[in-house]
Enzyme design. Structure first.
Site, PDB file in Angstrom:
ATOM      1  N   ALA A 155      -4.909   6.364  -5.780  1.00  0.00           N
ATOM      2  CA  ALA A 155      -5.483   7.447  -6.592  1.00  0.00           C
ATOM      3  C   ALA A 155      -6.392   6.888  -7.679  1.00  0.00           C
ATOM      4  CB  ALA A 155      -4.359   8.280  -7.202  1.00  0.00           C
ATOM      5  N   TYR A 156      -5.945   5.822  -8.310  1.00  0.00           N
ATOM      6  CA  TYR A 156      -6.719   5.168  -9.375  1.00  0.00           C
ATOM      7  C   TYR A 156      -8.049   4.654  -8.834  1.00  0.00           C
ATOM      8  CZ  TYR A 156      -7.595   1.553 -12.995  1.00  0.00           C
ATOM      9  OH  TYR A 156      -8.123   0.752 -13.981  1.00  0.00           O
ATOM     10  N   ALA A 157      -7.991   3.921  -7.731  1.00  0.00           N
ATOM     11  CA  ALA A 157      -9.200   3.353  -7.151  1.00  0.00           C
ATOM     12  C   ALA A 157     -10.150   4.435  -6.648  1.00  0.00           C
ATOM     13  CB  ALA A 157      -8.834   2.400  -6.014  1.00  0.00           C
TER      14      ALA A 157
END
Length: 253
Positions: A155-157
């Site tokens: 999700a972060y990437a």
């Protein structure tokens, strides 16, 4: 005389960590700073540190998740300082973990606080950056975008990859307006890193060992000073780039 004398910078998430380090570095080169963030006490602390260095600094309490408010905050900054020359999109409120453990709301939060907030601020700042000429935008992304193993970082990437693409698109479209747009992917000794290091000491040690320069960057001296360079005259021909400020660990294509 500083490289950024007379310039005004807007920095989100500037109450602590990387945002604060960038603010200190820019102020040391003569910039005035609009310090944006969610927590008034933290913003006041940063402003006090900036004023100790002789800089003009004002706090603006705002949550970047409230994207509808962001254009108004940009206008408030412009009215208070008289101009805007630099925008640093640092704030991010996302999530980590296996994809199946994340709710739609958690996944969406990273995009709202990342590329959507940056998009709103960049659009609102554009007339000011263009009007005064020599405007610069710096967006913070992550080396997690290019990890082979993205487990728990998906999700972060994903959110940061969207911000990286936004950076390149704005650089292509706004270059003729005199606005440069770049991204940095930093490793820094922020409060978030310190918490992760404490919770995962063995992994943190391996992480540090994997950095060719042998240490995690200082928020001001390593990350902030690089932003000074990107926003100053020495980088006037650099735009659309993603700079890995990671001591040589990542390999950007």
């Amino acid at each position: 005389m500083g490289h950024l004398d007379g310039r005004v910078a807007v920095i989100t998430g500037a109450g602590q960590g990387v945002g604060q380090g960038i603010a200190l570095a820019l102020a040391s080169e003569g910039a005035s700073v609009a310090v944006l963030g969610r927590t008034a006490a933290k913003l006041d602390t940063t402003c006090a540190l900036l004023r100790e260095r002789g800089a003009t600094a004002e706090p603006f309490v705002v949550d970047v998740l409230d994207t509808a408010r962001l254009p108004g905050v940009v206008q408030d900054v412009a009215e208070r300082f008289g101009r805007i020359d630099i925008l640093v999109n640092n704030a991010y409120t996302g999530c980590y973990g296996p994809l199946l453990s994340l709710s739609d709301e958690q996944f969406r939060r990273g995009f709202d606080s990342g590329p959507f907030a940056a998009f709103a601020l960049m659009k609102a700042a554009h007339p000011h950056l263009e009007r005064d000429g020599g405007g610069s935008v710096v967006n913070l992304v992550t080396s997690a975008m290019v990890r082979w193993d993205l487990s728990t970082y998906g999700a972060y990437a994903a959110a940061k990859s969207a911000l990286r693409s936004l950076t390149r698109a704005a650089a292509n479209e706004w270059g003729r307006d005199g606005i440069r747009v770049n991204a940095i992917a930093p490793h820094a000794t922020s409060p978030a890193y310190a918490g992760w290091q404490e919770a995962n000491p063995e992994e943190a040690a391996e992480f540090c060992e994997s950095i060719p320069l042998g240490y995690v960057g200082d928020c001001e001296q390593d990350i902030g000073r690089a932003v000074v360079m990107l926003c100053g005259p020495d980088a006037r021909y650099l735009t659309g780039a993603t700079i890995p400020l990671d001591g040589g660990q990542a390999n950007f294509g």
